[in-house]
Enzyme design. Structure first.
Site, PDB file in Angstrom:
ATOM      1  N   HIS A 231      -7.109  -6.405   0.144  1.00 35.01           N
ATOM      2  CA  HIS A 231      -5.981  -5.478   0.196  1.00 35.01           C
ATOM      3  C   HIS A 231      -4.787  -6.041   0.958  1.00 35.01           C
ATOM      4  CE1 HIS A 231      -4.190  -1.564  -0.308  1.00 35.01           C
ATOM      5  NE2 HIS A 231      -4.050  -1.378   0.990  1.00 35.01           N
TER       6      HIS A 231
ATOM      7  N   SER B 194       0.836  -1.196   0.000  1.00 35.34           N
ATOM      8  CA  SER B 194       0.000   0.000   0.000  1.00 35.34           C
ATOM      9  C   SER B 194       0.880   1.258   0.000  1.00 35.34           C
ATOM     10  CB  SER B 194      -0.963  -0.057   1.188  1.00 35.34           C
ATOM     11  OG  SER B 194      -2.050   0.821   1.033  1.00 35.34           O
TER      12      SER B 194
ATOM     13  N   ASP C 293      -9.447  -6.384  -3.954  1.00 43.52           N
ATOM     14  CA  ASP C 293      -8.935  -5.242  -3.195  1.00 43.52           C
ATOM     15  C   ASP C 293      -9.937  -4.095  -3.224  1.00 43.52           C
ATOM     16  OD1 ASP C 293      -7.510  -3.089  -2.119  1.00 43.52           O
ATOM     17  OD2 ASP C 293      -5.624  -3.735  -3.018  1.00 43.52           O
TER      18      ASP C 293
END
Length: 322
Positions: free
Chosen positions: A267, A106, A239
């Site tokens: 995610h 991320s 995600d």
């Protein structure tokens, strides 16, 4: 092939050091080539808890709490991608490691790319996991959190929402259902915002890369520079935070890169499917030679690459679905 790490060295150890007078906390385990695991926003090294011992079988794994996160210092300061990347460089140097493969999740993917851009000679490979910095799209909740005045909303709601979240988890478990890793990790991160300093560091970090329109930082126009950098992209097909389309487009623009998708993951594929995740990363380490870019070679690539002055080409995909 790298020899397996003795079992006694697989258990992660929590350690800390002072870096420029501020505390940096990190988990470490294993022996072998260095893997630097970089977590996302409102998260910490615990995001790697399921996969870290598996990776440590074949590597020296270092998972820091980024400045402003987890058990690391949360003093006011610069939380830009460049500053975070520089902190990781300094951490590696203090630990006696000149080079590493960076695994960024991320926001951590954006930090890892910034690290490779600034310190190519110290980067052996890139592993980008549901990575930020590869397009504008982003979950609306994070875009809203970047708005002016959001600190007041967060401060007023973090307690009640956290309490409600615990009650909801208990109710769902009584029904025999389970929460996804996405919901659990987002909830764990939100709970850390009850701390005023942690909340301020979160907002400073978020606003350096996000506004209400989406992600402010997009490395897509520079991905051609990864031609000499072995790169693995890992993405959950479900995600809800950063769409998988970002991974497909990045893979097309990074010659020789690999894209592995996880059909049942969101995610956090490293939590949802740690064994598959670790297998993909360790196979990547075994099957690729580390980059040996020098500052001179990187400069030559920037000056002379045919894509420097035009839209990056779109080569064919090498994708793997898991």
């Amino acid at each position: 092939m790298t020899a397996p790490t003795p079992l006694r060295n697989l258990e992660p150890r929590r350690e800390e050091m002072r870096l420029h007078g501020r505390r940096i906390s990190y988990l470490t385990a294993g022996e072998g080539p260095v893997l630097l695991l970089v977590h996302g926003i409102a998260s910490d090294s615990q995001a790697w808890r399921a996969v870290l011992p598996l990776l440590a079988r074949r590597a020296t794994v270092i998972a820091p709490d980024l400045p402003g996160h987890g058990a690391s210092a949360k003093a006011p300061g610069d939380y830009s991608l460049g500053s975070l990347a520089s902190s990781l460089r300094d951490l590696l140097v203090k630990l006696g490691h000149e080079r590493a493969t960076l695994v960024g999740h991320s926001l951590g993917g954006g930090v890892a790319m910034q690290f490779a851009y600034m310190f190519a000679e110290r980067t052996e490979r890139l592993v980008l996991v549901s990575s930020g910095g590869l397009g504008r799209s982003l979950n609306p909740l994070l875009r809203a959190a970047a708005l002016p005045g959001s600190e007041l909303v967060i401060a007023g709601t973090v307690g009640p929402i956290t309490a409600l979240g615990r009650a909801s988890v208990a109710a769902v478990q009584r029904l025999g259902l389970r929460f996804t890793p996405d919901l659990g990790e987002v909830g764990r991160g939100f709970a850390t915002l009850a701390d005023r300093d942690g909340r301020a560091a979160f907002l400073d970090t978020l606003r350096s890369v996000v506004n209400f329109s989406g992600q402010r930082v997009d490395a897509s126009d520079r991905l051609y520079l990864a031609a000499e950098m072995p790169t693995l992209l890992l993405w959950g097909e479900r995600d809800p935070i950063i769409p998988i389309g970002h991974g497909h487009r990045a893979q097309e623009r990074m010659p020789g890169s690999r894209l592995v998708t996880f059909s049942d993951s969101g995610h956090f594929p490293q939590i949802d499917d740690p064994h598959r995740f670790a297998t993909a990363v360790l196979e990547f380490l075994e099957e690729t030679d580390p980059s040996r870019l020098t500052p001179e070679a990187w400069s030559e690539l920037l000056r002379n690459h045919p894509l420097s002055d035009r839209e990056p080409a779109r080569p064919g995909r090498e994708s793997v679905r898991r």
